[in-house]
Write a protein that holds these residues in place. Structure first.
Motif, PDB file in Angstrom:
ATOM      1  N   ALA B  76       0.859  -1.197   0.000  1.00 17.32           N
ATOM      2  CA  ALA B  76       0.000   0.000   0.000  1.00 17.32           C
ATOM      3  C   ALA B  76       0.885   1.233   0.000  1.00 17.32           C
ATOM      4  O   ALA B  76       1.995   1.214   0.521  1.00 17.32           O
ATOM      5  CB  ALA B  76      -0.903   0.005   1.226  1.00 17.32           C
ATOM      6  N   VAL B  77       0.367   2.303  -0.590  1.00 18.51           N
ATOM      7  CA  VAL B  77       1.151   3.543  -0.616  1.00 18.51           C
ATOM      8  C   VAL B  77       0.217   4.746  -0.686  1.00 18.51           C
ATOM      9  O   VAL B  77      -0.857   4.674  -1.283  1.00 18.51           O
ATOM     10  CB  VAL B  77       2.145   3.540  -1.813  1.00 18.51           C
ATOM     11  N   THR B  78       0.647   5.847  -0.065  1.00 19.74           N
ATOM     12  CA  THR B  78      -0.094   7.102  -0.163  1.00 19.74           C
ATOM     13  C   THR B  78       0.101   7.684  -1.551  1.00 19.74           C
ATOM     14  O   THR B  78       1.230   7.924  -1.978  1.00 19.74           O
ATOM     15  CB  THR B  78       0.425   8.129   0.855  1.00 19.74           C
ATOM     16  N   ARG B  79      -1.012   7.891  -2.249  1.00 12.78           N
ATOM     17  CA  ARG B  79      -0.933   8.411  -3.609  1.00 12.78           C
ATOM     18  C   ARG B  79      -1.127   9.919  -3.630  1.00 12.78           C
ATOM     19  O   ARG B  79      -0.739  10.600  -4.574  1.00 12.78           O
ATOM     20  CB  ARG B  79      -2.031   7.734  -4.424  1.00 12.78           C
ATOM     21  N   LEU B 105      -1.224  -3.838  -5.546  1.00 15.16           N
ATOM     22  CA  LEU B 105      -0.859  -2.581  -4.899  1.00 15.16           C
ATOM     23  C   LEU B 105      -2.128  -1.760  -4.625  1.00 15.16           C
ATOM     24  O   LEU B 105      -2.959  -1.590  -5.513  1.00 15.16           O
ATOM     25  CB  LEU B 105       0.103  -1.782  -5.776  1.00 15.16           C
ATOM     26  N   ALA B 106      -2.247  -1.292  -3.387  1.00 16.61           N
ATOM     27  CA  ALA B 106      -3.407  -0.466  -3.016  1.00 16.61           C
ATOM     28  C   ALA B 106      -2.990   0.994  -2.931  1.00 16.61           C
ATOM     29  O   ALA B 106      -2.226   1.359  -2.050  1.00 16.61           O
ATOM     30  CB  ALA B 106      -3.979  -0.937  -1.681  1.00 16.61           C
ATOM     31  N   PRO B 107      -3.480   1.845  -3.852  1.00 10.90           N
ATOM     32  CA  PRO B 107      -3.198   3.277  -3.737  1.00 10.90           C
ATOM     33  C   PRO B 107      -4.151   3.881  -2.704  1.00 10.90           C
ATOM     34  O   PRO B 107      -5.359   3.700  -2.798  1.00 10.90           O
ATOM     35  CB  PRO B 107      -3.501   3.828  -5.130  1.00 10.90           C
ATOM     36  N   VAL B 108      -3.602   4.577  -1.714  1.00 15.51           N
ATOM     37  CA  VAL B 108      -4.423   5.062  -0.605  1.00 15.51           C
ATOM     38  C   VAL B 108      -4.423   6.588  -0.583  1.00 15.51           C
ATOM     39  O   VAL B 108      -3.384   7.220  -0.758  1.00 15.51           O
ATOM     40  CB  VAL B 108      -3.892   4.513   0.742  1.00 15.51           C
ATOM     41  N   ASP B 109      -5.605   7.159  -0.365  1.00 16.26           N
ATOM     42  CA  ASP B 109      -5.715   8.599  -0.168  1.00 16.26           C
ATOM     43  C   ASP B 109      -5.311   8.915   1.274  1.00 16.26           C
ATOM     44  O   ASP B 109      -5.719   8.237   2.212  1.00 16.26           O
ATOM     45  CB  ASP B 109      -7.157   9.051  -0.436  1.00 16.26           C
ATOM     46  N   HIS B 110      -4.511   9.963   1.424  1.00 13.54           N
ATOM     47  CA  HIS B 110      -3.969  10.309   2.735  1.00 13.54           C
ATOM     48  C   HIS B 110      -5.081  10.552   3.778  1.00 13.54           C
ATOM     49  O   HIS B 110      -4.938  10.187   4.946  1.00 13.54           O
ATOM     50  CB  HIS B 110      -3.089  11.545   2.598  1.00 13.54           C
ATOM     51  N   LEU B 111      -6.181  11.158   3.347  1.00 14.70           N
ATOM     52  CA  LEU B 111      -7.277  11.446   4.286  1.00 14.70           C
ATOM     53  C   LEU B 111      -7.948  10.152   4.751  1.00 14.70           C
ATOM     54  O   LEU B 111      -8.265   9.989   5.935  1.00 14.70           O
ATOM     55  CB  LEU B 111      -8.311  12.368   3.638  1.00 14.70           C
ATOM     56  N   ASP B 112      -8.169   9.218   3.818  1.00 13.84           N
ATOM     57  CA  ASP B 112      -8.681   7.900   4.204  1.00 13.84           C
ATOM     58  C   ASP B 112      -7.740   7.249   5.204  1.00 13.84           C
ATOM     59  O   ASP B 112      -8.176   6.545   6.120  1.00 13.84           O
ATOM     60  CB  ASP B 112      -8.811   6.990   2.975  1.00 13.84           C
ATOM     61  N   GLY B 113      -6.441   7.482   5.012  1.00 15.62           N
ATOM     62  CA  GLY B 113      -5.441   6.942   5.936  1.00 15.62           C
ATOM     63  C   GLY B 113      -5.663   7.461   7.345  1.00 15.62           C
ATOM     64  O   GLY B 113      -5.723   6.689   8.305  1.00 15.62           O
ATOM     65  N   VAL B 303      -9.729  -0.570   0.332  1.00 20.39           N
ATOM     66  CA  VAL B 303      -9.507  -0.050  -1.024  1.00 20.39           C
ATOM     67  C   VAL B 303      -9.465  -1.240  -1.972  1.00 20.39           C
ATOM     68  O   VAL B 303      -8.988  -2.304  -1.614  1.00 20.39           O
ATOM     69  CB  VAL B 303      -8.149   0.707  -1.079  1.00 20.39           C
ATOM     70  N   GLU B 304     -10.006  -1.061  -3.189  1.00 20.51           N
ATOM     71  CA  GLU B 304      -9.874  -2.104  -4.211  1.00 20.51           C
ATOM     72  C   GLU B 304      -8.429  -2.089  -4.698  1.00 20.51           C
ATOM     73  O   GLU B 304      -8.005  -1.131  -5.337  1.00 20.51           O
ATOM     74  CB  GLU B 304     -10.832  -1.788  -5.369  1.00 20.51           C
ATOM     75  N   PRO B 305      -7.648  -3.135  -4.403  1.00 16.16           N
ATOM     76  CA  PRO B 305      -6.238  -3.083  -4.824  1.00 16.16           C
ATOM     77  C   PRO B 305      -6.093  -3.285  -6.333  1.00 16.16           C
ATOM     78  O   PRO B 305      -6.917  -3.948  -6.950  1.00 16.16           O
ATOM     79  CB  PRO B 305      -5.591  -4.236  -4.055  1.00 16.16           C
ATOM     80  N   LEU B 306      -5.063  -2.686  -6.902  1.00 15.76           N
ATOM     81  CA  LEU B 306      -4.777  -2.875  -8.316  1.00 15.76           C
ATOM     82  C   LEU B 306      -3.931  -4.134  -8.465  1.00 15.76           C
ATOM     83  O   LEU B 306      -2.871  -4.242  -7.859  1.00 15.76           O
ATOM     84  CB  LEU B 306      -3.985  -1.672  -8.861  1.00 15.76           C
ATOM     85  N   PRO B 307      -4.399  -5.108  -9.270  1.00 13.68           N
ATOM     86  CA  PRO B 307      -3.588  -6.306  -9.470  1.00 13.68           C
ATOM     87  C   PRO B 307      -2.398  -6.003 -10.384  1.00 13.68           C
ATOM     88  O   PRO B 307      -2.469  -5.055 -11.184  1.00 13.68           O
ATOM     89  CB  PRO B 307      -4.556  -7.286 -10.139  1.00 13.68           C
ATOM     90  N   TYR B 308      -1.314  -6.795 -10.283  1.00 10.28           N
ATOM     91  CA  TYR B 308      -0.249  -6.723 -11.277  1.00 10.28           C
ATOM     92  C   TYR B 308      -0.867  -6.990 -12.631  1.00 10.28           C
ATOM     93  O   TYR B 308      -1.667  -7.913 -12.735  1.00 10.28           O
ATOM     94  CB  TYR B 308       0.837  -7.766 -10.982  1.00 10.28           C
ATOM     95  N   PRO B 309      -0.581  -6.294 -13.714  1.00  3.47           N
ATOM     96  CA  PRO B 309       0.374  -5.178 -13.849  1.00  3.47           C
ATOM     97  C   PRO B 309      -0.291  -3.799 -13.879  1.00  3.47           C
ATOM     98  O   PRO B 309       0.316  -2.863 -14.388  1.00  3.47           O
ATOM     99  CB  PRO B 309       0.988  -5.485 -15.211  1.00  3.47           C
ATOM    100  N   ARG B 310      -1.507  -3.673 -13.333  1.00  5.29           N
ATOM    101  CA  ARG B 310      -2.286  -2.448 -13.587  1.00  5.29           C
ATOM    102  C   ARG B 310      -1.737  -1.219 -12.885  1.00  5.29           C
ATOM    103  O   ARG B 310      -2.110  -0.097 -13.216  1.00  5.29           O
ATOM    104  CB  ARG B 310      -3.748  -2.681 -13.223  1.00  5.29           C
ATOM    105  N   TYR B 311      -0.865  -1.408 -11.897  1.00  7.36           N
ATOM    106  CA  TYR B 311      -0.363  -0.248 -11.141  1.00  7.36           C
ATOM    107  C   TYR B 311       0.977   0.273 -11.675  1.00  7.36           C
ATOM    108  O   TYR B 311       1.514   1.250 -11.164  1.00  7.36           O
ATOM    109  CB  TYR B 311      -0.200  -0.616  -9.661  1.00  7.36           C
ATOM    110  N   LEU B 312       1.534  -0.374 -12.682  1.00 10.74           N
ATOM    111  CA  LEU B 312       2.916  -0.048 -13.059  1.00 10.74           C
ATOM    112  C   LEU B 312       3.079   1.397 -13.536  1.00 10.74           C
ATOM    113  O   LEU B 312       4.147   1.981 -13.394  1.00 10.74           O
ATOM    114  CB  LEU B 312       3.415  -1.032 -14.132  1.00 10.74           C
ATOM    115  N   GLY B 313       2.011   1.983 -14.092  1.00  9.41           N
ATOM    116  CA  GLY B 313       2.093   3.369 -14.535  1.00  9.41           C
ATOM    117  C   GLY B 313       1.449   4.347 -13.560  1.00  9.41           C
ATOM    118  O   GLY B 313       1.206   5.504 -13.910  1.00  9.41           O
ATOM    119  N   LEU B 314       1.189   3.899 -12.335  1.00  9.31           N
ATOM    120  CA  LEU B 314       0.480   4.725 -11.345  1.00  9.31           C
ATOM    121  C   LEU B 314       1.225   6.028 -11.060  1.00  9.31           C
ATOM    122  O   LEU B 314       2.423   6.037 -10.832  1.00  9.31           O
ATOM    123  CB  LEU B 314       0.320   3.927 -10.043  1.00  9.31           C
ATOM    124  N   ASP B 315       0.466   7.129 -11.037  1.00 10.30           N
ATOM    125  CA  ASP B 315       1.021   8.454 -10.747  1.00 10.30           C
ATOM    126  C   ASP B 315       0.515   8.906  -9.378  1.00 10.30           C
ATOM    127  O   ASP B 315      -0.426   8.320  -8.833  1.00 10.30           O
ATOM    128  CB  ASP B 315       0.548   9.437 -11.831  1.00 10.30           C
TER     129      ASP B 315
END
Ligand SMILES: [Zn+2]
Lengths: 196, 321
Positions: B76-79, B105-113, B303-315
């Motif tokens: 997981a990571v703060t996006r 990979l789960a992209p997390v919003d800081h406020l949700d965190g 959070v709905e996690p992104l399966p490999y390889p859908r997160y590889l271009g995550l910004d």
């Protein structure tokens, strides 16, 4: 030896997968998508990350954010796969692609990074370019100024302007601990607090 | 186990949390000292430091948990939101870690965190509840009906309350970041000695940009020697005004929304007067108030996690869309 190299310090991020000197594949896109390229290189090359024996990353100088994205990616890959990491200067990789040319990287704020014995940050008009071929995203951006000062610059789409990652593999010397590969910033941070 | 990274501002943090919400490791490397001399977070300095600290905190978290990356099944990571250059260090490292093992990979919003800091064991809170998020970057009243989502009931229209604390601390010569220092000094002062009214906005919104101006005037009116003598009174009165604004709005929102439970999260949730003024509320544990990665791992469970390889271009994103 299976080696992965990538460089995200300039506008075009590059990556290459090399096996004992043979380039299995090369791609170019942007810093955000460099891992998509890396993934594609492994799939097309028919190899797995577990087979990797060395990683090489471009250490700049260039865009601070792009540079850090590359370094953060490289350090995490090196740590997770337990594969040694080497750093190669982006200026050196550019120069390796065009041995007689001067590598010029965009440093923003009307300045460029050039290799002048050592990497330096200069205003484009202060670079001694008379009669020299200049390559790199800085050469493209400051084409008018540099040409006024006597530089010769290949057309914008020329591949010579990109630091191709296969040269990083060629130039890599010391493979070691991930944390020991440092970014080349060449400029102190702007010490202005953010308004949050 | 969930492995999480958080690098949105000036803390480089890594954590390991189980899917049941038990914290196995929670490592926070604060850069506050580095930014103190500038009186605020310097984005480029923060980003450089994140790069230096990211692997050390990853190693420390794994070692604290007695685990390896082989024990991790979700990264997981703060996006966002946050400082874009800082966020991208964490996002880049998290993507690489996930990719090497083909993990989701789960992209997390800081406020949700921050809200999810209330979902960690041993004392997790069940929605529905009203959540006061009070930090250096945010001041919001959130209507939480289910884990993983919220509605915004009120927010600051200008400064965050944590910013008001830090600016007040600076006017009182307490350095940066001075919120905790101001809290300590306030204990020796009279909270009724000075009157610092906080602007009253219609609805449930906050405004904190004016109150520091009234502190500034009060400070200017005092002779230097007198200022030294009355610093604790100023701190206590200023803190009282800020806390009162938060408490009044929180009470009003709870009544309006008809919720019985109230949660308090964010860096300002560590303030002793705020905690004492909302005795019925559930404040996040002190170690989870300031930015940390355990709360990011906690939020990743919803959070709905992104399966490999859908997160590889995550910004990353600097501000909420
Ligand atoms: Zn925060």
């Amino acid at each position: 030896m299976l080696t992965l190299a990538f460089d995200t310090a300039t506008r075009t991020a590059t990556s290459a997968l090399v096996w004992d000197g043979e380039v299995l594949g090369e791609l170019a896109s942007s810093a955000v998508t460099v891992l998509e390229d890396v993934d594609a290189l492994f799939r097309r090359g028919g190899v797995r990350p577990g087979q990797l024996e060395g990683i090489v990353v471009g250490t700049g100088p260039g865009s601070f954010t792009g540079l850090r994205m590359g370094l953060a990616t490289a350090r995490a890959l090196s740590f997770s796969l337990d594969v040694p990491l080497a750093g190669v200067s982006t200026l050196a990789a550019l120069a390796a692609g065009s041995p007689d040319a001067l590598a010029v990287i965009d440093a923003r704020r009307s300045e460029v990074f050039v290799l002048d014995g050592e990497p330096r940050v200069l205003r484009p008009e202060d670079v001694d370019v008379r009669g020299r071929v200049c390559v790199g995203d800085g050469a493209v951006r400051y084409r008018v100024t540099l040409e006024e000062h006597g530089a010769e610059i290949p057309p914008d789409p020329d591949p010579a302007h990109i630091p191709h990652a296969r040269f990083h593999v060629q130039l890599a010397e010391r493979f070691g601990l991930a944390d020991e590969v440092e970014p080349i910033y060449l400029r102190a941070p702007d010490a202005k607090p953010s308004v949050s | 186990m969930i492995f999480a990274l958080e690098t949105s501002c000036d803390e480089t943090a890594a954590a390991l949390v189980t899917h049941d919400g038990e914290i196995r490791a929670n490592v926070v490397a604060s850069q506050a000292d580095l930014h103190a001399q500038f009186g605020g977070v310097v984005p480029e300095i923060a980003s450089r430091r994140h790069l230096e600290l990211v692997l050390p905190v990853v190693r420390q978290a794994l070692s604290d948990a007695g685990a390896t990356l082989d024990d991790v099944d979700l990264v997981a990571v703060t996006r966002g939101p946050g400082l874009i250059g800082a966020l991208l260090v964490g996002v880049s490292a998290a993507k690489a870690l996930a990719w090497t093992r083909r993990l989701p990979l789960a992209p997390v919003d800081h406020l949700d965190g921050h809200v999810a800091s209330l979902y960690l064991e041993p004392d997790s809170l069940e929605p529905p509840f009203l959540c006061l998020l009070a930090s250096g970057g945010h001041t919001m009243l959130l209507d939480v009906r289910a884990r993983g989502s919220f509605g915004v009931a009120g927010r600051t229209v200008d400064d965050a309350v944590g910013e008001a604390f830090d600016k007040g601390a600076r006017l009182l010569g307490l350095g940066y970041p001075g919120g905790a220092e101001l809290d300590r000094l306030a204990r020796d002062g009279d909270p009724e000695a000075f009157s610092f009214p906080v602007a009253k906005l219609p609805g449930l919104d906050f405004s904190f940009s004016g109150v520091k101006t009234s502190l500034l005037y009060a400070v200017k009116k005092l002779q230097p020697g007198e200022l030294e003598r009355r610093r604790a009174d100023l701190a206590a009165s200023y803190q009282r005004a800020l806390v009162r604004a938060l408490v009044e709005r929180t009470d009003a929102a709870a009544q309006l929304l008809g919720v019985e439970r109230v949660g308090v999260v964010g860096g300002v949730a560590a303030n002793s007067e705020l905690r004492a003024s909302l005795p019925w509320a559930r404040a996040a544990p002190l170690s989870l108030c300031t930015d940390n990665a355990a709360m990011i791992a906690s939020a990743a469970r919803y959070v709905e996690p992104l399966p490999y390889p859908r997160y590889l271009g995550l910004d990353a994103y600097a501000s909420a869309a």
